[in-house]
Design a protein around this motif. Structure first.
Motif, mmCIF file in Angstrom:
data_model
loop_
_atom_site.group_PDB
_atom_site.id
_atom_site.type_symbol
_atom_site.label_atom_id
_atom_site.label_comp_id
_atom_site.label_asym_id
_atom_site.label_seq_id
_atom_site.Cartn_x
_atom_site.Cartn_y
_atom_site.Cartn_z
ATOM 1 N N GLN A 59 13.401 26.404 17.607
ATOM 2 C CA GLN A 59 12.309 25.458 17.815
ATOM 3 C C GLN A 59 10.974 26.168 18.032
ATOM 4 O OE1 GLN A 59 13.195 22.590 20.871
ATOM 5 N NE2 GLN A 59 12.384 20.964 19.572
ATOM 6 N N GLY A 60 11.051 27.326 18.676
ATOM 7 C CA GLY A 60 9.834 28.077 18.936
ATOM 8 C C GLY A 60 9.170 28.587 17.676
ATOM 9 N N GLU A 61 9.887 28.499 16.564
ATOM 10 C CA GLU A 61 9.346 29.035 15.320
ATOM 11 C C GLU A 61 9.083 27.977 14.267
ATOM 12 O OE1 GLU A 61 12.128 32.106 14.440
ATOM 13 O OE2 GLU A 61 11.585 33.039 16.344
ATOM 14 N N VAL A 62 9.574 26.791 14.544
ATOM 15 C CA VAL A 62 9.430 25.713 13.559
ATOM 16 C C VAL A 62 7.954 25.420 13.277
ATOM 17 C CG1 VAL A 62 9.726 23.238 13.252
ATOM 18 C CG2 VAL A 62 11.665 24.628 13.919
ATOM 19 N N GLU A 63 7.139 25.449 14.313
ATOM 20 C CA GLU A 63 5.730 25.087 14.119
ATOM 21 C C GLU A 63 5.040 26.019 13.111
ATOM 22 O OE1 GLU A 63 2.696 23.250 13.578
ATOM 23 O OE2 GLU A 63 4.288 22.315 14.717
ATOM 24 N N ALA A 64 5.313 27.314 13.247
ATOM 25 C CA ALA A 64 4.716 28.279 12.324
ATOM 26 C C ALA A 64 5.205 28.036 10.893
ATOM 27 C CB ALA A 64 5.059 29.699 12.759
ATOM 28 N N LEU A 65 6.473 27.695 10.771
ATOM 29 C CA LEU A 65 7.022 27.427 9.440
ATOM 30 C C LEU A 65 6.381 26.177 8.842
ATOM 31 C CD1 LEU A 65 10.759 28.261 10.193
ATOM 32 C CD2 LEU A 65 9.264 29.505 8.621
ATOM 33 N N LEU A 66 6.213 25.166 9.683
ATOM 34 C CA LEU A 66 5.605 23.923 9.186
ATOM 35 C C LEU A 66 4.164 24.156 8.741
ATOM 36 C CD1 LEU A 66 6.999 21.270 11.688
ATOM 37 C CD2 LEU A 66 7.747 21.762 9.344
ATOM 38 N N ALA A 67 3.476 25.020 9.462
ATOM 39 C CA ALA A 67 2.103 25.352 9.070
ATOM 40 C C ALA A 67 2.083 25.942 7.666
ATOM 41 C CB ALA A 67 1.507 26.332 10.071
ATOM 42 N N ARG A 68 3.046 26.794 7.415
ATOM 43 C CA ARG A 68 3.159 27.389 6.080
ATOM 44 C C ARG A 68 3.403 26.312 5.014
ATOM 45 N NH1 ARG A 68 1.682 30.363 2.408
ATOM 46 N NH2 ARG A 68 3.142 31.497 1.088
ATOM 47 N N SER A 69 4.213 25.334 5.344
ATOM 48 C CA SER A 69 4.506 24.263 4.385
ATOM 49 C C SER A 69 3.253 23.451 4.067
ATOM 50 C CB SER A 69 5.616 23.354 4.927
ATOM 51 O OG SER A 69 5.078 22.324 5.737
ATOM 52 N N ARG A 70 2.392 23.289 5.066
ATOM 53 C CA ARG A 70 1.152 22.539 4.817
ATOM 54 C C ARG A 70 0.228 23.320 3.901
ATOM 55 N NH1 ARG A 70 2.238 20.839 10.234
ATOM 56 N NH2 ARG A 70 1.117 22.616 11.096
ATOM 57 N N GLU A 71 0.163 24.626 4.095
ATOM 58 C CA GLU A 71 -0.589 25.474 3.172
ATOM 59 C C GLU A 71 -0.090 25.287 1.747
ATOM 60 O OE1 GLU A 71 -0.968 29.354 6.080
ATOM 61 O OE2 GLU A 71 -0.509 29.689 3.957
ATOM 62 N N LEU A 72 1.241 25.346 1.612
ATOM 63 C CA LEU A 72 1.847 25.287 0.281
ATOM 64 C C LEU A 72 1.624 23.935 -0.383
ATOM 65 C CD1 LEU A 72 5.128 27.234 1.031
ATOM 66 C CD2 LEU A 72 3.264 27.954 -0.485
ATOM 67 N N LEU A 73 1.505 22.907 0.430
ATOM 68 C CA LEU A 73 1.275 21.565 -0.101
ATOM 69 C C LEU A 73 -0.110 21.476 -0.757
ATOM 70 C CD1 LEU A 73 3.119 19.186 -0.195
ATOM 71 C CD2 LEU A 73 2.165 18.368 1.961
ATOM 72 N N ALA A 74 -0.978 22.406 -0.385
ATOM 73 C CA ALA A 74 -2.324 22.425 -0.967
ATOM 74 C C ALA A 74 -2.448 23.463 -2.078
ATOM 75 C CB ALA A 74 -3.342 22.723 0.128
ATOM 76 N N ALA A 75 -1.382 24.203 -2.327
ATOM 77 C CA ALA A 75 -1.424 25.230 -3.373
ATOM 78 C C ALA A 75 -1.502 24.583 -4.748
ATOM 79 C CB ALA A 75 -0.193 26.122 -3.276
ATOM 80 N N PRO A 76 -2.115 25.276 -5.731
ATOM 81 C CA PRO A 76 -2.365 24.664 -7.037
ATOM 82 C C PRO A 76 -1.096 24.325 -7.825
ATOM 83 C CG PRO A 76 -2.986 26.987 -7.028
ATOM 84 C CD PRO A 76 -2.709 26.620 -5.625
ATOM 85 N N GLN A 77 -0.082 25.203 -7.769
ATOM 86 C CA GLN A 77 1.094 24.981 -8.613
ATOM 87 C C GLN A 77 2.271 24.424 -7.822
ATOM 88 O OE1 GLN A 77 1.505 28.938 -10.319
ATOM 89 N NE2 GLN A 77 0.361 28.241 -12.124
ATOM 90 N N PRO A 78 2.586 23.163 -8.008
ATOM 91 C CA PRO A 78 3.608 22.492 -7.202
ATOM 92 C C PRO A 78 4.975 23.166 -7.264
ATOM 93 C CG PRO A 78 2.388 20.891 -8.500
ATOM 94 C CD PRO A 78 1.949 22.238 -8.964
ATOM 95 N N CYS A 79 5.363 23.622 -8.446
ATOM 96 C CA CYS A 79 6.700 24.195 -8.574
ATOM 97 C C CYS A 79 6.773 25.563 -7.899
ATOM 98 C CB CYS A 79 7.058 24.299 -10.052
ATOM 99 S SG CYS A 79 8.782 24.709 -10.324
ATOM 100 N N THR A 80 5.740 26.368 -8.100
ATOM 101 C CA THR A 80 5.667 27.668 -7.428
ATOM 102 C C THR A 80 5.636 27.486 -5.916
ATOM 103 O OG1 THR A 80 4.400 28.461 -9.316
ATOM 104 C CG2 THR A 80 4.415 29.851 -7.361
ATOM 105 N N ALA A 81 4.920 26.457 -5.482
ATOM 106 C CA ALA A 81 4.827 26.184 -4.049
ATOM 107 C C ALA A 81 6.202 25.853 -3.472
ATOM 108 C CB ALA A 81 3.852 25.043 -3.796
ATOM 109 N N LEU A 82 6.960 25.045 -4.198
ATOM 110 C CA LEU A 82 8.312 24.700 -3.746
ATOM 111 C C LEU A 82 9.188 25.944 -3.654
ATOM 112 C CD1 LEU A 82 10.508 22.636 -3.049
ATOM 113 C CD2 LEU A 82 10.921 22.360 -5.503
ATOM 114 N N LEU A 83 9.131 26.760 -4.683
ATOM 115 C CA LEU A 83 9.898 28.005 -4.688
ATOM 116 C C LEU A 83 9.525 28.876 -3.493
ATOM 117 C CD1 LEU A 83 11.791 30.104 -5.978
ATOM 118 C CD2 LEU A 83 9.882 30.842 -7.406
ATOM 119 N N GLU A 84 8.235 28.968 -3.251
ATOM 120 C CA GLU A 84 7.755 29.789 -2.146
ATOM 121 C C GLU A 84 8.270 29.253 -0.803
ATOM 122 O OE1 GLU A 84 6.439 32.607 -2.454
ATOM 123 O OE2 GLU A 84 6.107 32.934 -0.314
#
Lengths: 188, 188
Positions: A59-84
């Motif tokens: 749980q102490g690390e979930v927040e950092a991971l979720l932050a990364r997911s929000r970054e990826l949601l704004a990335a230009p390539q949706p499929c690459t973002a999912l892979l990442e």
DNA sequence: ACCTGAACACCGTTCAAGT
DNA sequence: ACCTGAACACCGTTCAAGT
């Protein structure tokens, strides 16, 4: 919570984190308690099951991971973002040997502490998957639950092969690119 | 080998088989010895490591699995045959909880007893994969080692979710059908 | 209210003593 | 040559006694 109790809780959590990193989530609870400078009974008082300790660390690390997911949601390539995103999950799980196995088991056990932790992770993955599907990069009919299970399974395979650092990438690519040359076509 | 030694060997093997089926490959070695009616030292004499016991049990079943692979090599649809082979592997691994994990670990440890067992299995898979590729049903550039690791990983996920009997099929379909709608195309 | 650690149960592994 | 099982080390978990 009493001040000394809180201090013990924090110490146990910190020692669990290092023990899980160094020895995996099967690390000896007695050793964690000893290194935290408390009796084994105190560990059990704060964390009745091993899973409780694991989910507190996670749980102490979930927040950092979720932050990364929000970054990826704004990335230009949706499929690459999912892979990442899948790559991020596998990399994180590799830090805690045994975590992915526990997460897989938790998925079929609603209400467990660990499954509560993984719910927001699943929601984040769902958004990234949806976006890739809307962009036409990923076919319909893919369930996020299955994709997470497969990702955790890959993490487990990677755990088992520490001397093949590129295995994760290859297996994720295999998953994402798929085996069929022309998916729409019938069997040859 | 002396007659009594051989009898003990066979008894241990038989008990290990049932214990692994009932309790997984983590089953207590003491219990196996006890149920076989021999001392624990005798078990260690015949099978120095747990892996030795596991591969002896596994080896007894490899022939039947290989026979199945030969059948599938003659089946009309190469891609369906490959899928069916992977399904067979997952189903077999599900009978021995813990086996797939050991097989994944063995893959990066050449010369181990378990990896010697899995080599002919890999060769069988390779033939089925080749055939599907020559038929144009499966794209090139897929490594059999990776495919086996992924299959074992799926078996592990299935193990972890005993109350979802269709998970294996869904994850294998996910692997085989792939995520990308049009594999050749660039990212959207 | 919280902590301690002895106590119990269980398992893996080795090895001296037996046949 | 092979077998036995006591012995040792280690871990998880509980709980009576302490503060």
């Amino acid at each position: 919570m009493r001040a000394d109790a809180r201090r013990n809780y924090e110490r146990l959590l910190a020692e669990a984190r290092t023990a899980f990193t160094e020895r995996g989530t099967d690390a000896s609870l007695e050793e964690i308690a000893r290194r935290a400078g408390v009796g084994i009974g105190t560990l059990y008082r704060h964390f009745p099951h091993r899973t409780a300790l694991m989910s507190a660390v996670f749980q102490g690390e979930v927040e950092a991971l979720l932050a990364r997911s929000r970054e990826l949601l704004a990335a230009p390539q949706p499929c690459t973002a999912l892979l990442e995103w899948l790559r991020t999950i596998v990399a994180h799980a590799s830090t805690y040997r045994g975590l992915s196995r526990a997460l897989m088991a938790a998925q079929s056990d609603d209400g467990s502490a660990l499954s509560r932790c993984s719910m927001p992770m699943q929601a984040a993955g769902s958004k990234l998957l949806d976006r890739a599907q809307r962009a036409g990069a990923v076919r319909e009919g893919v369930d996020i639950v299955d994709l997470m299970q497969l990702t955790n399974a890959i993490a487990l395979a990677v755990e088992q092969s520490p001397d093949d650092p590129e295995l994760a990438d290859r297996l994720l690519a295999l998953t994402l690119q798929g085996l069929k040359a022309r998916p729409a076509e019938a069997d040859a």
